[in-house]
Design an enzyme around this catalytic site. Sequence first.
Site, PDB file in Angstrom:
ATOM      1  N   SER A 143       0.849  -1.188   0.000  1.00  0.00           N
ATOM      2  CA  SER A 143       0.000   0.000   0.000  1.00  0.00           C
ATOM      3  C   SER A 143       0.884   1.236   0.000  1.00  0.00           C
ATOM      4  O   SER A 143       2.067   1.169   0.381  1.00  0.00           O
ATOM      5  CB  SER A 143      -0.881   0.000   1.257  1.00  0.00           C
ATOM      6  OG  SER A 143      -1.537   1.243   1.436  1.00  0.00           O
ATOM      7  N   TYR A 156      -1.603  -0.122  10.687  1.00  0.00           N
ATOM      8  CA  TYR A 156      -1.675  -0.515   9.280  1.00  0.00           C
ATOM      9  C   TYR A 156      -0.376  -0.144   8.567  1.00  0.00           C
ATOM     10  O   TYR A 156       0.159  -0.942   7.792  1.00  0.00           O
ATOM     11  CB  TYR A 156      -2.865   0.176   8.608  1.00  0.00           C
ATOM     12  CG  TYR A 156      -3.097  -0.230   7.172  1.00  0.00           C
ATOM     13  CD1 TYR A 156      -3.380  -1.549   6.835  1.00  0.00           C
ATOM     14  CD2 TYR A 156      -3.052   0.716   6.151  1.00  0.00           C
ATOM     15  CE1 TYR A 156      -3.605  -1.924   5.525  1.00  0.00           C
ATOM     16  CE2 TYR A 156      -3.282   0.352   4.826  1.00  0.00           C
ATOM     17  CZ  TYR A 156      -3.551  -0.961   4.519  1.00  0.00           C
ATOM     18  OH  TYR A 156      -3.766  -1.339   3.204  1.00  0.00           O
TER      19      TYR A 156
END
Length: 249
Positions: A143, A156
Site C-alpha cells: 500500500s 496498518y
Amino acid sequence: MAGKLQDKVAIVTGASSGIGEATAIALAAEGAKVVLAARRGELLQALAERIKASGGHALPVVTDITDETQVNNLASKANAEFGRIDIVVNNAGIALLGTIETGNPADWRRSFDINVLGVLYVTHAALPILKQQQSGHIVNISSVAGRTARAGVGVYNATKWGVNALSEALRQEVYKDNIRVTIIEPGLVDTGIDDHITDPVSKQRIQERRKSITPLQSEDVAAAIVYAVTQPPRVNVNEILIRPIGQEN
C-alpha cells in the site's frame, strides 16, 4: 490467440472480492489457471464458475491464510491439480485503522496475523515448489501506507512497511533461483476494505477521504499486477506505486 500467461498457474489470496477477484479474472483472461483462495466459499465458487464460463480454468480452495495448515493445503492442492505454481499473489489483507492510544489490541493482532504472517505463510508454503522449478513470481500487495506514516494509521502502516521489508529481503534470497518478487502499492481503491474498521472515528475519516476523490478501481490494480507478471523472464519489476490522480499522499 493464446494469452501471455498461457498454461501458467497462479494462486490469488483474498480472491472472493475486490482486488483479488479482479486479479483472478485478469490473470485468467491472459490464459493462467487460477487457484482462488479466500474464506468465503460461496463467493469463490461463483467466481470460479464465471471464469470457467469464459473459457478459463479455476480451482476454488477455501483458505484462512492465518492458519498454516490451511495454507499448506492450498499450495499442495494447487500443485497436485496443475503440476506447478508460477505466480503467487499475496493479496488478502485488512485495514483496521485507529490511533495507538485508543486502539484495540485485538485489532492489532488481527492486522499482523493477516497482513504480515499470512503473507509469510503463503510464501513459505509455495517457495519449495518454486525453487524446485527454478522459476516463479511472488507478488505482494502492499500500500501507499507502506511508504508513509499517518496519525491514526500507525498499525496498518507498520504491517505494510513490514510487507515491503519482507519483499525486498525475499528478493535477495531467491533471485538466484530465477524467482521474481514484486510489491504493488496502491493508493485509495474502491473496495470493501473499510468495512472491517471497528473505530467509528477512523472509519468516518477514511470514508470521507475516499469520497473526496475518484479512487482507483480494483481492475486498475489488477492491470498493474498483470503488467508485472507478463514481463520477459529477464525483467523483475520490483515495485509499482499506483495512486488515484486526485490523491496527494
